[in-house]
Design an enzyme around this catalytic site. Structure first.
Site, mmCIF file in Angstrom:
data_model
loop_
_atom_site.group_PDB
_atom_site.id
_atom_site.type_symbol
_atom_site.label_atom_id
_atom_site.label_comp_id
_atom_site.label_asym_id
_atom_site.label_seq_id
_atom_site.Cartn_x
_atom_site.Cartn_y
_atom_site.Cartn_z
ATOM 1 N N LYS A 28 10.646 0.552 64.056
ATOM 2 C CA LYS A 28 11.577 1.477 64.700
ATOM 3 C C LYS A 28 11.277 1.641 66.180
ATOM 4 C CE LYS A 28 9.453 5.630 63.283
ATOM 5 N NZ LYS A 28 8.657 5.958 64.477
ATOM 6 N N ARG A 103 10.137 14.519 62.294
ATOM 7 C CA ARG A 103 9.355 13.914 61.223
ATOM 8 C C ARG A 103 9.202 14.870 60.040
ATOM 9 N NH1 ARG A 103 6.462 10.133 64.421
ATOM 10 N NH2 ARG A 103 5.187 8.675 63.238
ATOM 11 N N ARG A 158 -0.784 7.485 56.571
ATOM 12 C CA ARG A 158 0.442 7.683 57.335
ATOM 13 C C ARG A 158 1.676 7.392 56.478
ATOM 14 N NH1 ARG A 158 0.321 4.004 61.704
ATOM 15 N NH2 ARG A 158 1.736 5.234 62.949
HETATM 16 P P1 ADP Z 1 4.717 5.018 64.099
HETATM 17 O O1 ADP Z 1 3.730 3.896 64.063
HETATM 18 O O2 ADP Z 1 5.025 5.582 62.761
HETATM 19 O O3 ADP Z 1 5.928 4.703 64.885
HETATM 20 P P2 ADP Z 1 4.203 7.009 66.116
HETATM 21 O O4 ADP Z 1 3.779 6.157 67.246
HETATM 22 O O5 ADP Z 1 5.598 7.520 66.114
HETATM 23 O O6 ADP Z 1 3.928 6.211 64.770
HETATM 24 O O7 ADP Z 1 3.229 8.274 65.974
HETATM 25 C C1 ADP Z 1 1.825 8.131 65.894
HETATM 26 C C2 ADP Z 1 1.190 9.469 65.490
HETATM 27 O O8 ADP Z 1 1.558 10.490 66.437
HETATM 28 C C3 ADP Z 1 1.637 10.029 64.133
HETATM 29 O O9 ADP Z 1 0.914 9.460 63.060
HETATM 30 C C4 ADP Z 1 1.354 11.528 64.327
HETATM 31 O O10 ADP Z 1 -0.010 11.844 64.179
HETATM 32 C C5 ADP Z 1 1.741 11.749 65.784
HETATM 33 N N1 ADP Z 1 3.170 12.145 65.906
HETATM 34 C C6 ADP Z 1 4.150 11.471 66.573
HETATM 35 N N2 ADP Z 1 5.330 12.096 66.470
HETATM 36 C C7 ADP Z 1 5.103 13.204 65.720
HETATM 37 C C8 ADP Z 1 5.921 14.254 65.232
HETATM 38 N N3 ADP Z 1 7.239 14.295 65.474
HETATM 39 N N4 ADP Z 1 5.343 15.222 64.484
HETATM 40 C C9 ADP Z 1 4.040 15.205 64.214
HETATM 41 N N5 ADP Z 1 3.206 14.258 64.633
HETATM 42 C C10 ADP Z 1 3.723 13.245 65.375
#
Ligand code: ADP
Length: 200
Positions: A28, A103, A158
């Site tokens: 994504k 999220r 996750r």
């Molecule tokens: P992904 O690999 O799922 O795209 P992200 O880069 O979006 O992961 O997010 C990495 C981490 O940042 C999450 O595992 C969480 O700890 C934190 N995080 C990001 N966005 C949010 C959110 N909207 N609410 C809570 N934690 C978040």
């Protein structure tokens, strides 16, 4: 009748406002970046913002570092502040792809409140794009990446958190007629075209 500046071009279009939803490893982030570029809107990744904060050693970064490493979610109040500030910036008013937020169901409520509070027309979301990928493929992809929060047990955590906290958003947005589900088990280009077709 006096013609406004947009009269010749027909009714002015409101800025594109999309949310991208999908499990960790769904691609994504990649798709949000490509599509934001193609649509000429800002790519707003809460994960990237938090990683930047950690790298900067800011107060926010110190608060979220350990949480992110464990695979858990940062609390909704902290995220509300981060997203409210970001969406208030000028570029976001010209449209955005929000990647990584909301999220949780409370975050979805907060986003609705933030958007309806921003001035200007067309405050509501246009669509929520769900990128669907089978679980085995997600684990395979995640383990092929090299990020601080990509160790196998963290990857699994996750995914578990996604199923528990984030998946309910699918029904939430489907019920509002906003969900556009796309099969993400394909090449990057193929998925991009599928998304473009789905949000047309
Ligand atoms: P992904 O690999 O799922 O795209 P992200 O880069 O979006 O992961 O997010 C990495 C981490 O940042 C999450 O595992 C969480 O700890 C934190 N995080 C990001 N966005 C949010 C959110 N909207 N609410 C809570 N934690 C978040």
């Amino acid at each position: 009748m006096a013609a406004g500046p947009n009269a010749a071009a027909g009714p002015a279009r409101s800025p594109v406002k999309l949310v991208f939803l999908g499990p960790p490893g769904s691609g994504k982030g990649t798709q949000a970046e490509v599509l934001a570029e193609q649509l000429g809107v800002s790519h707003i990744s809460t994960g990237a913002m938090l990683r930047d904060a950690v790298a900067d050693g800011s107060d926010l970064g110190k608060k979220v570092d350990g949480i992110m490493r464990s695979g858990a979610l940062v609390d909704d109040d902290t995220m509300a502040e981060v997203v409210r500030d970001r969406l208030a910036k000028d570029d976001a008013r010209q449209g955005f792809i929000l990647d990584g937020y909301p999220r949780t169901l409370p975050q979805a409520e907060t986003l609705g409140t933030i958007l309806s509070g921003l001035s200007g027309r067309g405050a509501a979301l246009d669509a929520v794009v769900l990128i669907d990928v089978p679980e085995e493929e997600l684990v395979r992809r995640a383990l092929a990446r090299q990020r601080a929060d990509d160790k196998e047990e963290v990857v699994r955590e996750r995914l578990r958190v996604y199923r528990e906290k984030t998946e309910p958003l699918i029904d939430h947005y489907r019920g509002r007629g906003l969900l556009r589900a796309v099969d993400g088990d394909a090449t990057i280009d193929q998925v991009t075209s599928r998304i473009l077709g789905a949000i047309d």
